[in-house]
Design an enzyme around this catalytic site. Structure first.
Site, PDB file in Angstrom:
ATOM      1  N   GLY A 342      15.116  -5.451   2.375  1.00  0.00           N
ATOM      2  CA  GLY A 342      15.020  -3.985   2.734  1.00  0.00           C
ATOM      3  C   GLY A 342      15.340  -2.891   1.887  1.00  0.00           C
ATOM      4  N   GLY A 393      13.867  -9.240  -2.684  1.00  0.00           N
ATOM      5  CA  GLY A 393      12.737  -9.399  -3.463  1.00  0.00           C
ATOM      6  C   GLY A 393      12.063  -8.476  -3.672  1.00  0.00           C
ATOM      7  NE  ARG A 394       8.572  -5.447   0.125  1.00  0.00           N
ATOM      8  CZ  ARG A 394       7.188  -5.860   1.041  1.00  0.00           C
ATOM      9  NH1 ARG A 394       6.195  -4.982   0.068  1.00  0.00           N
ATOM     10  NH2 ARG A 394       6.985  -6.674   2.056  1.00  0.00           N
ATOM     11  CE1 TYR A 456     -32.810  19.183  19.073  1.00  0.00           C
ATOM     12  CE2 TYR A 456     -32.676  21.340  17.350  1.00  0.00           C
ATOM     13  CZ  TYR A 456     -33.050  20.716  18.885  1.00  0.00           C
ATOM     14  OH  TYR A 456     -32.615  21.535  19.994  1.00  0.00           O
ATOM     15  CB  CYS A 544     -20.191 -14.430   1.603  1.00  0.00           C
ATOM     16  SG  CYS A 544     -21.244 -14.505  -0.619  1.00  0.00           S
ATOM     17  CE1 TYR A 579       7.286 -11.948   0.767  1.00  0.00           C
ATOM     18  CE2 TYR A 579       7.471 -10.015   0.136  1.00  0.00           C
ATOM     19  CZ  TYR A 579       8.284 -11.060   0.875  1.00  0.00           C
ATOM     20  OH  TYR A 579       9.335 -11.168   0.923  1.00  0.00           O
TER      21      TYR A 579
END
Length: 721
Positions: A342, A393-394, A456, A544, A579
């Site tokens: 967190g 971790g993050r 237009y 693609c 990640y």
């Protein structure tokens, strides 16, 4: 039919392709490439400096203290954070050149895209988190200590995990695993760590998983089996008896505290993991029944990733501390409170508390909020202060990894120009049903009614498209309508100045979180930051797939300020160390990037490359999907022999050799080089370069342990010389 004199010069006719303005409509202002707020203090782009680029791309916000811009306009890495001295800064462009330059020029000749890891940054992140908690413990008189674990799911790369164990050994930093292979790698790595380092076993568990965790405990690893589901307890009890190992058990609790952002979906009573209070009580009673209540020693919870504020954090930690205290009261031998992950990353530098890509606190404020919340509840309940563990971790790995890729071309729809003669001729050739729309457009332009002009123009285009579909308008006339309407939009300033920059990358492989959940990362050029960016661009990848583009950027922008393409143009994606590599797939059979590890060095170049690995080859990614490259090559070679009319066999040999090399090359574009399938000289000799391995030399810094190559065990080829 009246001509649009307001849009063109009414004087002498101009050749097709040229136009002049008569002032009736404002000429479009040239786009400077940057927001007016950034240019407010500049009299012209000639006053642009690297500091203006730093402000434009918010580097000081999301990048501090690890990234900055030097006087040459290149992004630099400060490997030791705020403790980095000026001479220790690493010029990122020099690293990229060292990795990608030909070996004849002293480079490693690695193809892009490229991941650059900085283990020094990783070490600094670990030390900074530990220091923040140490300070909070000391300042608040907390009666225990902090020791974290790294959740290997964030990045399971061998060298990342081994570095974390090595760097964190002195302060008992451990690992968290959520699957059987993660548990195996954690067990192996922690054999070289501190004996007190925690090995937290999370995730869904079967008998084999639980057996591995119990074996780890038998091997004197400090292993805790965290119950994610109530029924896991039966397996733990059964397997511990069979193996004769007394387990240490933890419980993951479902808190009522709810994180409302995207990353809070696993929190609250409806969360994917954890036990309710009713289930926790049943676990306690069952452990007591089997005489194993002493085995229950850890409480785990997880509010969600990217917790935005310390208020939410303190609320969740306080609730968990209450459960912890109740477990102590019920007789469990509680020792550790694991607050889960967190700890957030400020991806956009905004310091916002209501964003999924930012956080409104520092490391020190985060640690202080946790320690204070636990201490307050435990003191009130007269409970001994537990060891505080986190799984951040993050926050540990995000900063240490940078993805580098190249913009190889730029495409932008160019508004056609029309002379007064062109416009008059165009009007005369329009179908009768479109005359009224053209007349209205022309009259509105003459009156200066720009809003009506757009209306237009759109009506004229739609009517002409209908006529084209029913066959009464030819393609030249339709192109003329498009050109006229775009010219009107440009004159009024309503045309889109955004270009598409084509990048040598797969978003699905290297930035899957952007495609999957809209996660934003800082992206910017890593050089030429002394120049004012004159373009706005979106990034389109090689796949693609229409989703293979990046059209949202930090700060809420739908385009990125970029420079005109002149030679090599390198972009970097930052804060992506968590990640992205683990989640990346092989969409369109694009494999992962090349990779190098770079450490700060006191040598003349300021850095040393300690490991270099080329990305997966075409044959490797094909093999992942059950294809057999060797068989494929033989099939194609036989086809060449059957269909190529080749007296001396030279043409066939060239084709086969080219196909063989394509199997061994990376799937990404080889920029500014000749195609191997047509590479032959006057002697009809075909040349190819074999992969090399072993030690490498980087601009004066001798490096050992480099693995430069595609990773194929066997080099098979068909070469004629």
């Amino acid at each position: 039919m009246p001509a649009l004199a307001c849009c063109v010069d009414a004087a002498a006719p101009l050749p097709p392709g040229y136009t002049a303005w008569d002032g009736s409509l404002p000429s479009p202002e040239p786009f400077s490439g940057v927001p007016h707020s950034v240019l407010a203090d500049l009299s012209s782009a000639s006053h642009w400096s690297p500091s203006h680029s730093a402000a434009l791309y918010r580097i000081d916000g999301w990048g501090a203290p690890y990234f900055s811009v030097n006087s040459s306009g290149n992004v630099t890495v400060r490997p030791h954070g705020s403790g980095t001295m000026d001479h220790q800064e690493i010029d990122l462009l020099k690293v990229v050149k060292k990795a990608s330059d030909p070996k004849s020029s002293g480079g490693l000749e690695l193809p892009l895209p490229l991941i650059i890891r900085f283990p020094d940054v990783l070490k600094n992140r670990l030390e900074s988190i530990q220091s923040a908690f140490n300070c909070a413990v000391e300042s608040q008189g907390y009666g225990s200590h902090y020791q974290g674990v790294y959740p290997v799911k964030c990045n399971q790369d061998r060298f990342v995990v081994e570095d974390i164990v090595k760097f964190g050994s002195s302060f008992r930093f451990g690992l968290e695993a959520g699957s059987k292979p993660e548990l195996l790698l954690a067990m192996s790595c922690l054999c070289k760590g501190s004996s007190e380092s925690l090995l937290i076993c999370n995730g869904f568990k079967d008998a084999e998983y639980i057996s591995l965790a119990l074996i780890a405990r038998k091997l004197s690893l400090n292993t805790v089996i965290v119950l994610e589901q109530e029924e896991e307890l039966d397996s733990v009890i059964d397997m511990s008896r069979k193996l004769g190992v007394l387990p240490v058990v933890g419980i993951r609790a479902k808190l009522r505290t709810k994180h409302s952002g995207h990353f809070g979906s696993t929190s609250g009573e409806k969360g994917k993991f954890g036990l309710t209070t009713t289930q926790i009580l049943r676990v306690v009673k069952k452990l007591e029944k089997y005489g194993m209540l002493d085995c229950l020693q850890l409480l785990h919870f997880h509010i969600g990733s990217q917790i935005p504020s310390t208020a939410l954090l303190a609320d969740g930690v306080g609730e968990a501390a209450q459960i912890y205290s109740e477990l102590v009261r019920l007789g469990a031998s509680m020792k550790v409170i694991d607050i889960g992950g967190g700890l957030g990353i400020d991806y956009d530098g905004s310091k916002s508390t209501d964003s999924d890509v930012s956080v409104g606190y520092t490391l020190e404020e985060y640690a202080a909020a946790v320690v204070q919340a636990v201490k307050f509840v435990c003191d009130r309940k007269s409970v001994k202060h537990p060891v505080i563990c986190s799984e951040s971790g993050r926050a540990i790995v995000s900063h240490h990894s940078i993805l580098i890729f190249e913009a190889v071309s730029r495409s932008k729809y160019t508004v056609p120009t029309l002379s007064s003669f062109d416009v008059q001729q165009f009007g005369e050739q329009l179908p009768e049903e479109a005359h009224s729309y053209y007349h209205n457009l022309s009259q509105s332009a003459i009156r200066g009614d720009y809003e009506s002009c757009l209306v237009y123009a759109d009506q004229l285009k739609q009517r002409c498209v209908e006529k084209f579909k029913d066959g009464s308008l030819d393609i030249e006339q339709l192109a003329g309508v498009d050109g006229l309407c775009d010219l009107v939009g440009k004159a009024i300033g309503a045309s889109d100045p955004v270009s598409t920059y084509h990048i040598n990358l797969s978003v699905f492989t290297s930035i899957p979180d952007f495609w999957g959940i809209g996660q934003l990362f800082p992206i910017l050029p890593i050089h030429r930051l002394e120049e004012c960016p004159s373009k706005k661009g979106i990034l389109s990848d090689l796949t693609c797939d229409s989703d293979g583009k990046i059209d949202k950027f930090i700060g809420g922008d739908s385009s990125l300020p970029l420079h005109e393409l002149e030679g090599k143009y390198y972009l970097g994606m930052f804060l992506g160390g968590a990640y992205e590599e683990a989640l990346g797939g092989v969409h369109n059979l694009f494999g992962g990037p090349s990779l190098i590890r770079v450490s700060q060095s006191d040598g003349p170049h300021g850095f040393a490359v300690t490991r270099a690995v080329a990305g997966p080859s075409c044959s490797e990614v094909l093999r992942l999907m059950q294809h057999e490259p060797e068989v494929m090559f033989e099939t194609l070679k036989h086809r060449i022999e059957e269909y190529v009319d080749d007296e001396g066999g030279m043409a066939g040999a060239l084709m086969a050799g080219g196909i063989a090399e394509s199997f061994h090359n990376m799937p990404y574009l080889t920029v500014a080089s000749s195609c191997c399938l047509t590479a032959a000289n006057g002697m009809n000799e075909y040349y190819y370069s074999e992969s090399a391995g072993g030690d490498v030399v980087t601009g004066g810094d001798v490096v050992t342990g480099g693995d430069v190559g595609t990773g194929d065990d066997e080099q098979w080829s068909f070469v004629c010389a």
